[in-house]
Design a protein around this motif. Structure first.
Motif, PDB file in Angstrom:
ATOM      1  N   TRP A  49       1.044  -1.133  -0.106  1.00 47.09           N
ATOM      2  CA  TRP A  49      -0.106  -0.003   0.159  1.00 47.09           C
ATOM      3  C   TRP A  49       0.983   1.263  -0.075  1.00 47.09           C
ATOM      4  N   ILE A  50       1.768   1.342   0.746  1.00 55.40           N
ATOM      5  CA  ILE A  50       2.890   2.441   0.775  1.00 55.40           C
ATOM      6  C   ILE A  50       3.488   2.710  -0.551  1.00 55.40           C
ATOM      7  N   VAL A  51       3.883   1.577  -1.123  1.00 56.72           N
ATOM      8  CA  VAL A  51       4.712   1.571  -2.319  1.00 56.72           C
ATOM      9  C   VAL A  51       3.677   2.197  -3.538  1.00 56.72           C
ATOM     10  N   ALA A  52       2.586   1.647  -3.542  1.00 56.14           N
ATOM     11  CA  ALA A  52       1.668   1.815  -4.387  1.00 56.14           C
ATOM     12  C   ALA A  52       1.309   3.260  -4.387  1.00 56.14           C
ATOM     13  N   THR A  53       1.102   3.732  -3.111  1.00 55.84           N
ATOM     14  CA  THR A  53       0.534   5.109  -2.889  1.00 55.84           C
ATOM     15  C   THR A  53       1.448   6.119  -3.194  1.00 55.84           C
ATOM     16  N   PHE A  54       2.675   6.096  -2.849  1.00 60.22           N
ATOM     17  CA  PHE A  54       3.810   7.125  -2.908  1.00 60.22           C
ATOM     18  C   PHE A  54       4.763   6.556  -3.763  1.00 60.22           C
ATOM     19  N   GLY A  55       5.315   5.167  -3.774  1.00 62.03           N
ATOM     20  CA  GLY A  55       6.464   5.006  -4.782  1.00 62.03           C
ATOM     21  C   GLY A  55       6.444   5.315  -6.253  1.00 62.03           C
ATOM     22  N   ALA A 101       9.143  -7.472  -1.400  1.00 63.03           N
ATOM     23  CA  ALA A 101      10.274  -7.369  -2.493  1.00 63.03           C
ATOM     24  C   ALA A 101       9.464  -7.811  -3.821  1.00 63.03           C
ATOM     25  N   MET A 102       9.044  -9.005  -3.881  1.00 57.88           N
ATOM     26  CA  MET A 102       8.332  -9.738  -5.188  1.00 57.88           C
ATOM     27  C   MET A 102       7.154  -8.567  -5.398  1.00 57.88           C
ATOM     28  N   ILE A 103       6.239  -8.174  -4.522  1.00 56.33           N
ATOM     29  CA  ILE A 103       5.279  -7.468  -4.915  1.00 56.33           C
ATOM     30  C   ILE A 103       5.770  -6.223  -5.541  1.00 56.33           C
ATOM     31  N   VAL A 104       6.487  -5.793  -4.967  1.00 57.15           N
ATOM     32  CA  VAL A 104       7.346  -4.379  -5.564  1.00 57.15           C
ATOM     33  C   VAL A 104       7.780  -4.746  -7.040  1.00 57.15           C
ATOM     34  N   ILE A 105       8.452  -5.986  -7.411  1.00 50.33           N
ATOM     35  CA  ILE A 105       8.986  -5.933  -8.432  1.00 50.33           C
ATOM     36  C   ILE A 105       7.531  -6.031  -9.588  1.00 50.33           C
ATOM     37  N   VAL A 106       6.702  -6.750  -9.212  1.00 48.76           N
ATOM     38  CA  VAL A 106       5.328  -6.829 -10.123  1.00 48.76           C
ATOM     39  C   VAL A 106       4.763  -5.495 -10.324  1.00 48.76           C
ATOM     40  N   LEU A 107       4.529  -4.745  -9.204  1.00 41.70           N
ATOM     41  CA  LEU A 107       4.163  -3.406  -9.131  1.00 41.70           C
ATOM     42  C   LEU A 107       4.859  -2.270 -10.154  1.00 41.70           C
ATOM     43  N   SER A 108       6.278  -2.593 -10.348  1.00 40.45           N
ATOM     44  CA  SER A 108       7.054  -2.107 -11.134  1.00 40.45           C
ATOM     45  C   SER A 108       6.832  -2.566 -12.471  1.00 40.45           C
ATOM     46  N   GLY A 109       6.769  -3.850 -12.749  1.00 38.88           N
ATOM     47  CA  GLY A 109       6.353  -4.359 -14.165  1.00 38.88           C
ATOM     48  C   GLY A 109       4.806  -3.781 -14.703  1.00 38.88           C
ATOM     49  N   LEU A 115      -4.354  -3.711  -7.870  1.00 42.64           N
ATOM     50  CA  LEU A 115      -3.520  -4.700  -7.489  1.00 42.64           C
ATOM     51  C   LEU A 115      -3.214  -4.812  -5.885  1.00 42.64           C
ATOM     52  N   VAL A 116      -2.786  -3.844  -5.175  1.00 47.75           N
ATOM     53  CA  VAL A 116      -2.731  -3.924  -3.774  1.00 47.75           C
ATOM     54  C   VAL A 116      -4.032  -4.228  -3.006  1.00 47.75           C
ATOM     55  N   LEU A 117      -5.079  -3.703  -3.530  1.00 51.51           N
ATOM     56  CA  LEU A 117      -6.291  -4.151  -2.991  1.00 51.51           C
ATOM     57  C   LEU A 117      -6.525  -5.501  -3.327  1.00 51.51           C
ATOM     58  N   LEU A 118      -6.426  -6.190  -4.051  1.00 48.09           N
ATOM     59  CA  LEU A 118      -6.536  -7.496  -4.354  1.00 48.09           C
ATOM     60  C   LEU A 118      -5.623  -8.483  -3.725  1.00 48.09           C
ATOM     61  N   ASN A 119      -4.529  -7.791  -3.352  1.00 52.26           N
ATOM     62  CA  ASN A 119      -3.646  -8.558  -2.500  1.00 52.26           C
ATOM     63  C   ASN A 119      -4.381  -8.704  -1.023  1.00 52.26           C
ATOM     64  N   SER A 120      -4.660  -7.633  -0.499  1.00 51.23           N
ATOM     65  CA  SER A 120      -5.482  -7.544   0.750  1.00 51.23           C
ATOM     66  C   SER A 120      -6.663  -8.305   0.945  1.00 51.23           C
ATOM     67  N   LEU A 121      -7.273  -8.110  -0.373  1.00 56.13           N
ATOM     68  CA  LEU A 121      -8.655  -9.077  -0.435  1.00 56.13           C
ATOM     69  C   LEU A 121      -8.448 -10.593  -0.185  1.00 56.13           C
ATOM     70  N   ILE A 122      -7.218 -10.920  -1.048  1.00 55.12           N
ATOM     71  CA  ILE A 122      -7.043 -12.462  -1.031  1.00 55.12           C
ATOM     72  C   ILE A 122      -6.711 -12.866   0.392  1.00 55.12           C
ATOM     73  N   ASN A 123      -6.033 -12.109   1.320  1.00 56.39           N
ATOM     74  CA  ASN A 123      -5.453 -12.485   2.404  1.00 56.39           C
ATOM     75  C   ASN A 123      -6.717 -12.126   3.272  1.00 56.39           C
TER      76      ASN A 123
END
Length: 549
Positions: free
Chosen positions: A101-107, A196-204, A283-291
């Motif tokens: 969430w932090i990365v997607a919001t600011f990164g 770290a993997m999710i950050v790589i995915v978000l970058s892609g 994506l980050v919302l989906l990640n949180s929803l899955i968990n």
């Protein structure tokens, strides 16, 4: 050179990101580690509380591994039920999504390097200029870790943005979503960080290299792959560690596979219900929803799952007489000390039970047995009880020696010293009683009425002692004055009984010698005194924040 993917820049970004996260974890652990351990210890008496606490602590610490280590320590120390520990693990899986969430919001919406440099500069200066002041030093490490995390993100983002056309991820597009799922599992298992993997995915996704469905497949794979950290740690570990590892893998694998087959529906529901058009936030919302779905799916079944897991890995339960410390990892000394304290409670209860059995329920040889058999009489069951106490003492002392090798704070070292002293007092006190078992039987068989009276007085003294202990034990606030009063009473009663003994038997002969009677009286009162001193010593052990646990 255009068209060539800069692997070194990308790998450097991953390295800086992982290092930054480790520094953040280290700093927060030093700054507030005890507070988090106390929260985890105090507020996890219910499974749903465990989920909330696990989510909160992991969101702040951003280390599900550290939270799992705490859970293992409390679980092994008997301070946390397996069902509630499973709740914490479920919450930890949700809490670890906070980084995304932090990365997607600011990164991806600001100049990350410009954002990171002030944290790096202030962090380094704070660390080096205040190296002798722990709080400021750890604050500097925290700022440094935060800056490194975002600097690493910037390197990864630049490497993918600049050379997006050459990124290998697109080559997997023709193989379907399964390849992305497997890739997420494998890469996450290798770097051992789902964040770290999710950050790589978000970058892609930000560079439009992969679509939302491919990215979500990789995130599902990352959630499964991150469980391998705990699985590897469980190899050769205790039964509790293997049970948690199996449960964590089951949670993520079953939820991941279920969601994988419903990827399109999940994406559609997210867009339709939440009206999101930003693929990163989606994506980050989906990640949180899955968990979140994982929690909802498994929470009703935690009790039967607990029973099923307890039947697994029984051969891996550590050997030994202890109840708690044999299951506790030494990585968290403060938790290990709590487990040792609980062992001392057990040692005290076992000691008092042994004393009661010796003074009241000893069974001697038959009346027609030989004189030598009567003199050397030691009941087998009492000897076994005492030997079990001795075996436990040896095991606890070995645990203490291992714990002393850890980096203990002065307060923890003092607590450990007090516990060692208390343990010795209790066991020596028990030995005083064990050594007079045959004398007590001799007194019981004596024909002289006064000898029987002395035995009755000793039995009454032990009964009164246990009554006072029960009353003292029930007090919420222990009064030091009570300790001193009982000590004085023991000394006074000892003197009175010895005086009575010499007054009655000064010039008389009995079938039990006066020296034997005096020795029994002395050892009984000595044993009670040592045990009571141990009880008093235990009050110095418990830190103020744990007294009401």
């Amino acid at each position: 050179m255009q068209g060539v993917f800069n692997y070194w820049e990308f790998l450097a970004g991953i390295g800086l990101f992982l290092w930054g996260m480790s520094q953040l974890e280290l700093a927060i652990k030093e700054l507030a580690g005890n507070s988090f351990k106390n929260i985890l210890h105090t507020y996890t008496d219910k499974a749903w509380k465990g989920i909330l606490v696990g989510t909160l602590i992991t969101a702040i610490l951003q280390s599900s591994s550290l939270v799992t280590l705490m859970v293992l320590a409390f679980l092994g120390g008997g301070m946390l039920h397996l069902r509630n520990a499973l709740g914490v693990v479920l919450g930890a899986n949700l809490g670890t999504t906070f980084t995304a969430w932090i990365v997607a919001t600011f990164g991806f919406k600001i100049s990350v390097a410009d954002f990171a440099f002030p944290f790096l500069a202030i962090g380094v200066m704070t660390y080096f200029l205040n190296n002798s002041r722990p709080f400021l030093k750890n604050t500097g490490v925290f700022l440094l870790g935060f800056g490194l995390l975002f600097l690493g993100l910037d390197y990864m983002k630049l490497a993918i943005d600049t050379y997006a056309s050459a990124v290998e991820l697109s080559a997997f597009r023709e193989y379907g979503l399964w390849w992305y799922l497997v890739l997420g599992v494998v890469v996450t298992a290798m770097i051992q960080s789902s964040s770290a993997m999710i950050v790589i995915v978000l970058s892609g996704v930000n560079a439009q290299v992969i679509g939302t469905d491919h990215a979500l497949s990789m995130i599902i794979g990352a959630n499964i792959g991150t469980t391998f950290t705990l699985i590897l740690g469980a190899v050769g570990g205790t039964a509790d560690k293997k049970r948690l590892a199996l449960a964590n893998f089951g949670f993520n694998f079953l939820t991941g596979i279920f969601c994988f087959f419903w990827i399109d529906q999940l994406i559609f529901a997210t867009i339709y219900v939440f009206d999101l058009r930003d693929p990163l936030m989606e994506l980050v919302l989906l990640n949180s929803l899955i968990n979140g779905l994982m929690i909802l799916g498994f929470f009703p079944f935690l009790s039967p799952l607990e029973g099923w897991l307890k039947r697994r890995f029984r051969s891996d339960i550590p050997k030994g007489s202890s109840r708690f410390v044999k299951n506790v990892p030494l990585d968290l000394p403060s938790v290990a000390l709590i487990a040792l304290e609980k062992e001392l409670d057990g040692v005290l209860k076992d000691t008092l039970k042994l004393v009661w059995k010796i003074i009241h329920k000893h069974k001697g040889p038959k009346k027609d047995a030989s004189v030598w058999r009567k003199i050397t009489f030691q009941p087998k069951n009492l000897l076994q009880d005492y030997q079990q106490l001795k075996d436990l003492e040896v095991e606890l002392f070995q645990f203490v020696l291992s714990l002393q090798e850890k980096n203990l704070s002065p307060e923890e070292a003092n607590r450990l010293s007090e516990m060692t002293h208390t343990l010795r007092l209790l066991v020596v006190g028990a030995k005083e009683f064990k050594d007079v078992v045959h004398n007590l039987k001799e007194m019981e068989d004596a024909t002289e009425p006064f000898v029987g009276e002395v035995l009755a007085d000793l039995q009454g003294e032990v009964k009164d002692f246990l009554t006072v202990f029960e009353e003292y034990h029930r007090l919420e606030k222990k009064d030091v004055l009570i300790l001193k009063t009982v000590e004085e009473k023991l000394k006074s009663n000892y003197s009175a009984l010895i005086h009575s003994l010499y007054s009655h038997l000064r010039n008389k002969k009995t079938d039990v010698s006066i020296s034997t009677l005096a020795n029994v009286i002395q050892q009984v009162f000595s044993g009670l005194g040592l045990i009571w001193e141990g009880i008093g010593s235990m009050q110095k052990i418990v830190p103020a924040e744990l007294e009401k646990r």
